[in-house]
Motif scaffolding. Structure first.
Motif, PDB file in Angstrom:
ATOM      1  N   LYS A  98       0.844  -1.202   0.000  1.00  0.00           N
ATOM      2  CA  LYS A  98       0.000   0.000   0.000  1.00  0.00           C
ATOM      3  C   LYS A  98       0.882   1.256   0.000  1.00  0.00           C
ATOM      4  O   LYS A  98       0.606   2.231  -0.712  1.00  0.00           O
ATOM      5  CB  LYS A  98      -0.878  -0.047   1.253  1.00  0.00           C
ATOM      6  N   GLU A  99       1.961   1.213   0.788  1.00  0.00           N
ATOM      7  CA  GLU A  99       2.848   2.386   0.899  1.00  0.00           C
ATOM      8  C   GLU A  99       3.503   2.685  -0.443  1.00  0.00           C
ATOM      9  O   GLU A  99       3.642   3.842  -0.843  1.00  0.00           O
ATOM     10  CB  GLU A  99       3.946   2.141   1.953  1.00  0.00           C
ATOM     11  N   LYS A 100       3.896   1.635  -1.162  1.00  0.00           N
ATOM     12  CA  LYS A 100       4.528   1.856  -2.472  1.00  0.00           C
ATOM     13  C   LYS A 100       3.507   2.445  -3.451  1.00  0.00           C
ATOM     14  O   LYS A 100       3.812   3.369  -4.206  1.00  0.00           O
ATOM     15  CB  LYS A 100       5.119   0.544  -3.023  1.00  0.00           C
ATOM     16  N   LEU A 101       2.272   1.933  -3.386  1.00  0.00           N
ATOM     17  CA  LEU A 101       1.232   2.469  -4.278  1.00  0.00           C
ATOM     18  C   LEU A 101       0.966   3.941  -3.978  1.00  0.00           C
ATOM     19  O   LEU A 101       0.780   4.752  -4.885  1.00  0.00           O
ATOM     20  CB  LEU A 101      -0.055   1.647  -4.137  1.00  0.00           C
ATOM     21  N   LEU A 102       0.966   4.286  -2.674  1.00  0.00           N
ATOM     22  CA  LEU A 102       0.766   5.690  -2.285  1.00  0.00           C
ATOM     23  C   LEU A 102       1.862   6.573  -2.860  1.00  0.00           C
ATOM     24  O   LEU A 102       1.604   7.662  -3.382  1.00  0.00           O
ATOM     25  CB  LEU A 102       0.808   5.801  -0.757  1.00  0.00           C
ATOM     26  N   LEU A 103       3.085   6.059  -2.771  1.00  0.00           N
ATOM     27  CA  LEU A 103       4.227   6.806  -3.302  1.00  0.00           C
ATOM     28  C   LEU A 103       4.098   6.972  -4.831  1.00  0.00           C
ATOM     29  O   LEU A 103       4.376   8.046  -5.373  1.00  0.00           O
ATOM     30  CB  LEU A 103       5.527   6.051  -2.960  1.00  0.00           C
ATOM     31  N   PHE A 104       3.678   5.899  -5.506  1.00  0.00           N
ATOM     32  CA  PHE A 104       3.487   5.987  -6.968  1.00  0.00           C
ATOM     33  C   PHE A 104       2.482   7.099  -7.281  1.00  0.00           C
ATOM     34  O   PHE A 104       2.711   7.934  -8.143  1.00  0.00           O
ATOM     35  CB  PHE A 104       2.954   4.667  -7.550  1.00  0.00           C
ATOM     36  N   LYS A 105       1.384   7.063  -6.547  1.00  0.00           N
ATOM     37  CA  LYS A 105       0.297   8.026  -6.780  1.00  0.00           C
ATOM     38  C   LYS A 105       0.817   9.450  -6.585  1.00  0.00           C
ATOM     39  O   LYS A 105       0.595  10.337  -7.414  1.00  0.00           O
ATOM     40  CB  LYS A 105      -0.825   7.711  -5.777  1.00  0.00           C
ATOM     41  N   LYS A 106       1.531   9.648  -5.477  1.00  0.00           N
ATOM     42  CA  LYS A 106       2.048  10.976  -5.136  1.00  0.00           C
ATOM     43  C   LYS A 106       2.983  11.500  -6.220  1.00  0.00           C
ATOM     44  O   LYS A 106       3.100  12.695  -6.440  1.00  0.00           O
ATOM     45  CB  LYS A 106       2.812  10.853  -3.804  1.00  0.00           C
ATOM     46  N   ASN A 107       3.633  10.573  -6.923  1.00  0.00           N
ATOM     47  CA  ASN A 107       4.625  10.981  -7.922  1.00  0.00           C
ATOM     48  C   ASN A 107       4.097  10.911  -9.349  1.00  0.00           C
ATOM     49  O   ASN A 107       4.868  10.917 -10.301  1.00  0.00           O
ATOM     50  CB  ASN A 107       5.892  10.157  -7.762  1.00  0.00           C
ATOM     51  N   GLY A 108       2.782  10.805  -9.491  1.00  0.00           N
ATOM     52  CA  GLY A 108       2.183  10.950 -10.821  1.00  0.00           C
ATOM     53  C   GLY A 108       2.046   9.672 -11.628  1.00  0.00           C
ATOM     54  O   GLY A 108       1.621   9.724 -12.790  1.00  0.00           O
ATOM     55  N   VAL A 109       2.403   8.520 -11.041  1.00  0.00           N
ATOM     56  CA  VAL A 109       2.198   7.264 -11.773  1.00  0.00           C
ATOM     57  C   VAL A 109       0.688   7.087 -11.959  1.00  0.00           C
ATOM     58  O   VAL A 109      -0.086   7.289 -11.026  1.00  0.00           O
ATOM     59  CB  VAL A 109       2.769   6.055 -10.982  1.00  0.00           C
ATOM     60  N   ASN A 110       0.265   6.748 -13.199  1.00  0.00           N
ATOM     61  CA  ASN A 110      -1.176   6.555 -13.413  1.00  0.00           C
ATOM     62  C   ASN A 110      -1.499   5.277 -14.179  1.00  0.00           C
ATOM     63  O   ASN A 110      -2.614   5.086 -14.643  1.00  0.00           O
ATOM     64  CB  ASN A 110      -1.793   7.784 -14.108  1.00  0.00           C
ATOM     65  N   ARG A 111      -0.502   4.404 -14.318  1.00  0.00           N
ATOM     66  CA  ARG A 111      -0.768   3.113 -14.987  1.00  0.00           C
ATOM     67  C   ARG A 111       0.113   2.052 -14.327  1.00  0.00           C
ATOM     68  O   ARG A 111       1.319   2.271 -14.135  1.00  0.00           O
ATOM     69  CB  ARG A 111      -0.450   3.234 -16.480  1.00  0.00           C
ATOM     70  N   ILE A 112      -0.528   0.942 -13.946  1.00  0.00           N
ATOM     71  CA  ILE A 112       0.202  -0.130 -13.251  1.00  0.00           C
ATOM     72  C   ILE A 112       0.172  -1.355 -14.151  1.00  0.00           C
ATOM     73  O   ILE A 112      -0.883  -1.730 -14.678  1.00  0.00           O
ATOM     74  CB  ILE A 112      -0.477  -0.475 -11.906  1.00  0.00           C
ATOM     75  N   SER A 113       1.339  -2.002 -14.316  1.00  0.00           N
ATOM     76  CA  SER A 113       1.410  -3.223 -15.117  1.00  0.00           C
ATOM     77  C   SER A 113       1.901  -4.357 -14.229  1.00  0.00           C
ATOM     78  O   SER A 113       3.001  -4.279 -13.670  1.00  0.00           O
ATOM     79  CB  SER A 113       2.372  -3.002 -16.287  1.00  0.00           C
ATOM     80  N   MET A 114       1.055  -5.391 -14.089  1.00  0.00           N
ATOM     81  CA  MET A 114       1.406  -6.470 -13.159  1.00  0.00           C
ATOM     82  C   MET A 114       1.673  -7.777 -13.903  1.00  0.00           C
ATOM     83  O   MET A 114       0.891  -8.189 -14.770  1.00  0.00           O
ATOM     84  CB  MET A 114       0.275  -6.674 -12.150  1.00  0.00           C
TER      85      MET A 114
END
Ligand SMILES: C[S@@+](CC[C@H](N)C(=O)[O-])C[C@H]1O[C@@H](n2cnc3c(N)ncnc32)[C@H](O)[C@@H]1O
Ligand code: SF4
Length: 363
Positions: A98-114
């Motif tokens: 969750k913390e990594k996702l929050l950081l992604f969000k805060k830094n403008g990441v808007n697409r996740i590839s799993m």
């Protein structure tokens, strides 16, 4: 104009049996050294263009700790970003928090590839993956909960002993995740992998074709648009970054073994970590003749199911698409089709597109 950027993070918390990408087992000291070198490479090579797509791939970017990811995003602060930037990061189910996702969000990441790859325990084990489908479901739910709506998952098929029934189950499981993009790959047995050393063989080609056919039919029946040989999107959820490659547009590739295409040069970075850490980033520069550029434009462009726009092609290269290679013959043979605006590979020949693309290599 270069307006896309790929960044390679060559660390994984687990090494898969099929993978020959440039990657190393996660090591705290190496990661820090690597990020310092990456920062220097970007400072040296990035020319302050406005960037429209960023793709952080690997390796496994999500295998980095929160602190290391914070450093990575600090490095990327200097990148001038366009307002409607597409910013993708690759993640694996077992290292996402969750913390990594929050950081992604805060830094403008808007697409996740799993990387899901399979949903069946025995095949996940065969591939050397460190997760199960229960974890995938939990992580996809978390990604959505954190406000990401643009999600890709990767699937590998054509595994030894896999049946069409197994693939149906994988597809149904993946469809139940309700993501917006699915990339599918037929297993390749690559040198320097465990599968290669174990002399694992590819499945029968007829079965491989039946699997491809099943994927195309199932995903399109469920509202996905087949827009590139191996890629399926929900309307408006294409990978803008990958379209840059297929449209033969320019991009930077930073990091170990990354590839760039800038003006008339295709640049490949070194895959030697020690050279990279010393600042010797580049291994090879291929200077493209006009003929080479056209060849790339055709080979990449025909990967798109909709094909290549005749008008756009002429505007960019000042040559008629139909005047190149044996395109006219391929149209007569119904391997290519011209709908007036665009030329594409006939849909029933997509599976054998490599046999068609070979026509556009060399003189
Ligand atoms: C850069 S890789 C890995 C990204 C991420 N680390 C992961 O494991 O999901 C991107 C995708 O390529 C595909 N891939 C890699 N090696 C492959 C192979 N030998 N055969 C088929 N697909 C492969 C997998 O689907 C993988 O998710
Ligand atoms: S498939 Fe992904 S996680 Fe597995 S070794 Fe390759 S890069 Fe790492």
């Amino acid at each position: 104009m270069t307006s896309s950027l790929y960044i390679h993070i060559p660390f994984c918390s687990n090494i898969c049996t099929y993978c020959n990408f440039t990657k190393f087992f996660y090591n705290e000291n190496l990661v820090y050294e690597y990020l310092k070198a990456l920062e220097k490479e970007i400072n040296q090579r990035y020319k302050q263009e406005i960037i429209k797509t960023i793709y952080i791939g690997g390796g496994t970017p999500s295998s980095l700790t929160l602190k290391e990811l914070e450093y990575l995003f600090k490095i990327l602060k200097q990148i001038k970003k366009s307002k409607n930037l597409e910013f993708t990061i690759e993640v694996n189910p077992d290292s996402l928090t969750k913390e990594k996702l929050l950081l992604f969000k805060k830094n403008g990441v808007n697409r996740i590839s799993m990387g899901v790859e399979s949903t069946i325990p025995k095949y996940l084990k065969f591939l050397g993956r460190n997760h199960d489908f229960e974890l995938v479901k939990k992580q996809i739910a978390l990604i959505k909960e954190m406000g990401f709506s643009n999600i890709n998952v990767d699937l590998i098929y054509a595994l030894p002993n896999e049946t069409l029934e197994d693939l149906k189950l994988d597809l149904n499981n993946i469809l139940s995740l309700e993501v917006t993009h699915i990339s599918t790959y037929s297993l390749m047995i690559e040198e320097h992998t465990k599968l290669y050393i174990d002399k694992v063989k590819n499945i029968d080609e007829d079965l491989d074709f039946s699997m491809y056919d099943l994927i195309c039919k199932t995903l399109t029946k469920h509202g996905f648009i087949h827009y590139e040989v191996s890629n399926f999107k929900k309307p408006n959820f294409e990978s803008k970054h990958n379209l840059v490659y297929w449209n033969n547009e320019h991009y930077y590739g930073f990091g170990l073994s990354a590839a760039s295409y800038i003006e008339n040069e295709r640049i490949t970075n070194t895959n030697s970590l020690s050279k990279y850490l010393k600042g010797n980033y580049i291994k090879e520069v291929e200077k493209l003749s006009f003929k080479d550029t056209l060849s790339y434009a055709l080979i990449l462009g025909f990967r798109k199911i909709e094909g290549i726009s005749k008008e756009d092609f002429y505007n960019r290269y000042k040559v008629e698409l139909t005047s190149l290679y044996n395109i006219k013959d391929l149209l007569k043979m119904k391997k290519l089709i011209d709908n007036g605006r665009k030329i594409s590979i006939c849909y029933d020949k997509i599976y054998i597109e490599n046999d068609i693309l070979i026509n556009f290599v060399g003189e």
